[in-house]
Design a protein around this motif. Structure first.
Motif, PDB file in Angstrom:
ATOM      1  N   UNK A  45       0.844  -1.149   0.087  1.00  0.00           N
ATOM      2  CA  UNK A  45       0.123  -0.123  -0.058  1.00  0.00           C
ATOM      3  C   UNK A  45       0.975   1.146   0.040  1.00  0.00           C
ATOM      4  N   UNK A  46       0.456   2.483  -0.424  1.00  0.00           N
ATOM      5  CA  UNK A  46       0.878   3.533  -0.365  1.00  0.00           C
ATOM      6  C   UNK A  46       0.030   4.474   0.074  1.00  0.00           C
ATOM      7  N   UNK A  47       0.572   5.597   0.377  1.00  0.00           N
ATOM      8  CA  UNK A  47      -0.351   6.742   0.791  1.00  0.00           C
ATOM      9  C   UNK A  47      -0.467   7.806  -0.288  1.00  0.00           C
ATOM     10  N   UNK A  48      -1.433   7.947  -1.105  1.00  0.00           N
ATOM     11  CA  UNK A  48      -1.488   8.468  -2.243  1.00  0.00           C
ATOM     12  C   UNK A  48      -1.741  10.263  -2.008  1.00  0.00           C
ATOM     13  N   UNK A  49      -1.005  10.938  -2.817  1.00  0.00           N
ATOM     14  CA  UNK A  49      -1.202  12.480  -2.580  1.00  0.00           C
ATOM     15  C   UNK A  49      -2.435  12.923  -3.336  1.00  0.00           C
ATOM     16  N   UNK A  50      -3.247  13.311  -2.358  1.00  0.00           N
ATOM     17  CA  UNK A  50      -4.805  13.539  -2.861  1.00  0.00           C
ATOM     18  C   UNK A  50      -4.686  15.108  -3.131  1.00  0.00           C
ATOM     19  N   UNK A  51      -3.773  16.012  -3.300  1.00  0.00           N
ATOM     20  CA  UNK A  51      -3.689  17.252  -3.463  1.00  0.00           C
ATOM     21  C   UNK A  51      -4.676  17.526  -4.768  1.00  0.00           C
ATOM     22  N   UNK A  52      -4.093  16.982  -5.845  1.00  0.00           N
ATOM     23  CA  UNK A  52      -4.655  17.312  -7.272  1.00  0.00           C
ATOM     24  C   UNK A  52      -6.266  16.641  -7.312  1.00  0.00           C
ATOM     25  N   UNK A  53      -6.815  15.922  -6.445  1.00  0.00           N
ATOM     26  CA  UNK A  53      -8.106  15.363  -6.483  1.00  0.00           C
ATOM     27  C   UNK A  53      -8.975  16.360  -5.501  1.00  0.00           C
ATOM     28  N   UNK A  54      -8.384  17.660  -5.348  1.00  0.00           N
ATOM     29  CA  UNK A  54      -9.334  18.582  -4.412  1.00  0.00           C
ATOM     30  C   UNK A  54      -9.590  19.588  -5.544  1.00  0.00           C
ATOM     31  N   UNK A  55     -10.868  20.343  -5.292  1.00  0.00           N
ATOM     32  CA  UNK A  55     -11.042  21.728  -5.978  1.00  0.00           C
ATOM     33  C   UNK A  55     -10.237  22.634  -5.687  1.00  0.00           C
ATOM     34  N   UNK A  56      -9.803  23.564  -6.612  1.00  0.00           N
ATOM     35  CA  UNK A  56     -10.347  23.558  -7.935  1.00  0.00           C
ATOM     36  C   UNK A  56      -9.740  22.662  -8.900  1.00  0.00           C
ATOM     37  N   UNK A  57      -8.505  22.069  -8.444  1.00  0.00           N
ATOM     38  CA  UNK A  57      -7.948  21.100  -9.575  1.00  0.00           C
ATOM     39  C   UNK A  57      -8.702  20.034 -10.017  1.00  0.00           C
TER      40      UNK A  57
END
Length: 997
Positions: A45-57
């Protein structure tokens, strides 16, 4: 299904090695056996970077859909996103994980599954994860989880986890017993999956900035005009801006539509008609049509090849992708397009419509990800008509990359830096070959044969999984698989394989030993591996008849290589998924006639328990009854093999103590019944191994029960038990927390403490010490002493040497005798006059409460002192240093005194009459007075004959007034010698003399 993890631990030895009809069995590597069923394969497992899956991106999906998903996730602890092949479901799942966290007061850790590891034991992972977590499982197939999501849901509920799953497999292939479960949500193209306002906002943003010009300076005039309008204004003709945005459905489609529209304008179509706009909308909403338009109308020749490169390596990390693409470019593509040099990230900018570079858990790493499901296969199909040769000439390089990825061949660190990366590379390239083979199976035939002719199993498995994947419902070409398997059983393929093997042989330098290969072995090994993957695409207990026929053929193949593949891959997967199928039942029963398959059958059954617990327990009971039924008139060997299989299965099952009626302690009771009723060696050996596995995996629940079997073992079985305890000790030593440093010993890493005696005891050491101190079970005391000495010999003495000397040779493990039929030792043996009454009495004078434990422990201590003095001394030294346990401390002192007595008593020979007579009587009487160790009595000191007390004389002390000297080796003392000496506390002034000889 047990797929072994290279990173976690490879199990290279099975329980039974080279088993013959006699049932010989080895007990070494018990910890490996146990861990195989404790940990299964380590899930990545890895910890995904969710930054680009937040608005407004990331544009929010419809609020109604989001709220529905969140409600399901809260109520059911699991959500499955099905259908929706027109959207990026993986992106949606990541966005949902972020949104779910935002909508809760508690913030959860988010972990995403690496697709290169098997998620079948995800429920175990959920149970072991103490902190509530959101788990993302993307692109899951039904066979990945045994067609059964219930264990995952139950584990998530009981541990307050949340699981988001995406799947491209249709609902029908999941084999749900009733109607569609409420946690399953299809994302249909007919749904309004985005709010109108959000889609319109995206359309206006793209109109103002365009796709390739961030400043919007070179936008077509029509784009500038449209960007000034309102949502209700006409886009063109009767099509309003809001209607165009809604019909395009997704932000990705809007971006592609405008890019195609801009391309039309660049071609000179200044006046865009409504019919053309509608045509582009329809093309964009069709994945294949949109890909076709993008590939042929938006990309130049160089970009088309780069798109193929991304397609080959979809799923790899960015640096791995560039290294692999460079291989293909340098080997073949550069001849066609010399501009393909020094590729960099900027070269991928125009390909972002269909390929994302997504941040992953590794530091500053990006992963190549396609935009929608099945995109790779669709793009190969689109490119096939124009770039077929470029695809085909790359296949040799693809094969080289696969063959170079195995551990002992790694030379390129950027490509093959870690075992996990190597597995991912093989998985991705296997999928690539499957997709190309879906278009033309003959095109990949030579590549598959080349992989099959490789002696490495990991390489062969790529060929196998490539062909098996054609049974995937999304491929719909399983007949292609059966045609290829039929061809591979023919002579032509064997000749082709032999030609490839001959090339390997001829490549060996002159003078070196030429290897010999059997092409038949390589063909059938690959068939065995292919079948092992192919059976997973059948719904549970509906194994395809053609595959069953191949399973039967493989079970009868006498090749060692083929049998190994059958035992380790084919059989486990068949049983795991299809245990309840009648044909499989019959096959398993027949296979138990072969003792060499007992281990594989029991492992397979243990894995099947996860899917069919009740059915499996009934099968084990049935086999036990058959094995004991004299009316069945089974061959003795078959009967014993059945019992051995049952016993090993009980040990290997992974029990869920919190949720099952049948738990580890119940399994132990079943094993004990077999041991009590059966005297056959092979069955009893398997019982003992299973008990060891249960103890390893469920130590605190089983440790009390182990004491019960100590009086039911033969002498050799006691030795085997000690060896099992040793392996458990080594495993627990590895797992100890803390320490000042680590040492590496025999391929294992152990934490160490300084000083050495500050190390905390392992659980098995504590158990053995409790046995040592238990006077009610003298046999357990002997076993525990032997085990503690074995622990010291195997590791502790070597550890001390490594720490303090920092050098020295490691002592090799001594070979252990194989078990043989013998008498069960239910009572403590008699060890003779010296070791039983005399010396224990001598060493415990004035400490009479210790006479029974010393009597029990001294014979085993003396035996180990003679066979391995250093290890025995180490154990006694540790007891002496243990100031917190006064009883152990005294044991050490008294046992050392006993050893000293044994060593020196022979020098005085045997005394007759006088004091020795009284000593002997006193010792015997003391034991009698103490009585049965099961019922301890108060010790009563023996009466002393005052006539025989030492007499003081003017020039010394008379130690013994009279005595008889006996020499057991001579009747007349011919050439005999009598030595009398001080053994302790002497001074230079002391003298010894003999009067009246």
């Amino acid at each position: 299904m047990n797929t072994n993890s290279v990173e976690n631990q490879e199990i290279n030895q099975t329980i039974i090695e080279d088993t013959e009809n006699s049932g010989d069995i080895h007990f070494e590597n018990v910890t490996q056996i146990g861990q195989q069923f404790i940990q299964q394969e380590k899930l990545d497992f890895f910890e995904p970077d969710l930054q680009q899956y937040q608005p407004p991106d990331f544009i929010n999906p419809s609020q109604e859909i989001l709220d529905n998903f969140v409600k399901i996730l809260r109520d059911k602890n699991i959500l499955v996103l099905g259908s929706g092949n027109h959207i990026d479901k993986t992106g949606w799942a990541r966005h949902l994980a972020w949104y779910f966290n935002q909508s809760n007061s508690n913030k959860y850790e988010v972990l995403e599954w690496y697709r290169s590891s098997e998620p079948q034991s995800i429920d175990v992972k959920l149970q072991k994860e103490e902190k509530p977590t959101i788990f993302l499982l993307t692109e899951v197939l039904p066979q990945n989880v045994g067609y059964n999501l219930s264990p995952i849901q139950q584990a998530a509920r009981s541990h307050q986890h949340y699981v988001i799953i995406t799947t491209d497999a249709p609902l029908s292939s999941w084999n749900f017993s009733s109607e569609k479960p409420s946690f399953w949500q299809d994302i249909l193209s007919s749904q309004k999956i985005y709010d109108e306002d959000n889609l319109v906002t995206v359309l206006f943003q793209k109109l103002k900035k365009g796709n390739n010009d961030e400043n919007g300076e070179s936008l077509p005039d029509i784009f500038k005009e449209l960007s000034q309008k309102s949502a209700d204004d006409n886009f063109i003709g009767e099509l309003t801006i809001i209607k165009v945005a809604v019909e395009l459905q997704t932000p990705d489609n809007i971006a592609l539509f405008l890019e195609l529209l801009e391309k039309e304008i660049e071609k000179g179509n200044r006046e865009i008609e409504e019919t053309k706009v509608r045509q582009l909308i329809n093309q964009v909403n069709s994945n294949e049509e949109a890909l076709n338009q993008w590939y042929y109308y938006l990309l130049d020749r160089r970009e088309q090849l780069l798109a193929l490169g991304l397609n080959f390596f979809d799923g790899l990390l960015d640096d791995q992708f560039f290294a692999a693409l460079e291989k293909i470019v340098n080997n073949v593509w550069q001849k066609r397009d010399p501009s393909l040099q020094a590729l960099d990230y900027c070269d991928l900018d125009n390909l972002r419509n269909y390929f994302n570079l997504t941040p992953v858990g590794e530091k500053e790493k990006l992963r190549v990800e396609s935009r929608f499901p099945q995109q790779r296969r669709m793009l190969f199909k689109v490119a096939w008509k124009s770039h077929r040769r470029q695809v085909l000439v790359a296949l040799d390089t693809i094969a080289e990359l696969i063959q170079g990825s195995v551990d002992n061949r790694v030379v390129n660190q950027e490509l093959y830096a870690t075992p996990k990366r190597r597995r991912e590379l093989r998985m991705v390239l296997g999928e690539t070959l499957s997709d190309i083979g879906w278009i033309s199976s003959s095109s990949v035939q030579d590549t598959l044969l080349r992989l099959a002719a490789d002696k490495n199993r990991d390489v062969q498995e790529v060929a196998a999984s490539t062909m098996a994947r054609w049974r995937d419902p999304n491929y719909q070409c399983e007949e292609k698989l059966f045609e290829v398997l039929d061809e591979w059983q023919g002579e032509l393929v064997k000749i082709q394989i032999q030609r490839l093997l001959d090339e390997i042989i001829n490549a060996v330098k002159d003078g070196a030993k030429k290897p010999s290969y059997n092409s038949d072995d390589y063909v059938w090994v690959t068939i065995a591996l292919t079948v092992s993957y192919a059976v997973l695409y059948d719904p549970p207990n509906k194994l395809h008849p053609k595959l069953y026929d191949l399973v039967e053929k493989l079970s009868k193949n006498n090749s060692g290589k083929v049998q190994k593949a059958f035992r380790e891959k084919t059989l486990p997967n068949v049983v795991y998924l299809h245990l309840k199928q009648k044909e499989v039942h019959k096959l398993l029963y027949q296979l138990t006639k072969n003792g060499n398959l007992v281990d594989a059958i029991s492992s397979s059954l243990a894995e099947a328990y996860r899917n069919y617990p009740d059915s499996l327990l009934k099968l084990l009971q049935l086999w036990k009854n058959i094995a004991r039924d004299v009316n069945k008139k089974l061959e003795p060997e078959h009967s014993e093999n059945l019992l051995a299989t049952v016993a090993l299965t009980y040990g290997k099952i992974q029990y869920d103590e919190g949720q099952e009626k049948f738990i580890a302690s119940d399994a132990f009771e079943e094993l004990k019944k077999i041991m009590e009723r059966d005297r056959r060696l092979f069955a009893r050996s398997c019982v003992l191994i299973s008990m060891g596995i249960l103890l390893l995996r469920n130590f605190n629940k089983i440790k009390a029960k182990m004491l019960e079997i100590t009086t039911k073992l033969t002498l050799n079985e006691r030795e085997n038990l000690v060896n099992i305890l040793k392996e458990i000790y080594l495993y627990q030593r590895q797992e100890l927390q803390g320490g000042n440093d680590f040492i590496r010993f025999k391929n294992r890493s152990y934490p160490v403490w300084q000083p050495v005696n500050s190390r905390p005891l392992t659980e098995v050491e504590q158990l053995m010490i409790s046995w040592v101190k238990d006077d009610n079970n003298p046999i357990a005391q002997e076993i525990a002493t032997q085990a503690l000495v074995r622990f010291a010999r195997e590791l502790d003495v070597q550890e001390e040497n490594l720490i303090w000397e920092q050098t020295g040779r490691l002592v090799e493990t001594r070979s252990m005798e194989q078990a043989t039929v013998g008498q069960i030792i239910s009572k403590r043996p008699k060890y003779g006059f010296y070791l039983d009454p005399l010396i224990p009495w001598l060493v415990t004078r004035n400490q009479e409460s210790y006479i029974i434990p010393i009597r029990h422990l001294l014979p085993e201590t003396w035996k180990n002192h003679k066979s391995d003095r250093e290890a025995m001394d180490f154990v006694l030294s540790n007891w002496r240093k243990n100031k917190k346990d006064q009883k152990l401390n005294q044991f050490s002192l008294l046992l050392n005194r006993g050893i000293s007595w044994i060593k020196n008593l022979w020098k005085i020979a045997l005394f007759g009459g006088g004091m020795l007579t009284l000593v002997g009587i006193a010792a015997v009487n003391s034991v009698k007075e103490v009585g049965d160790p099961a019922r301890p009595q108060r010790y009563v000191a023996p009466p002393v004959d005052r006539k025989q007390e030492p007499a003081a004389i003017s020039n010394g002390i008379t130690v013994l007034a009279g005595g008889n000297i006996i020499d057991i080796d001579s009747a007349n003392f011919d050439r005999g010698q009598l030595t009398v000496q001080f053994t302790a506390n002497g001074t230079p002034e002391d003298r010894l003399g003999i009067r009246d000889l």
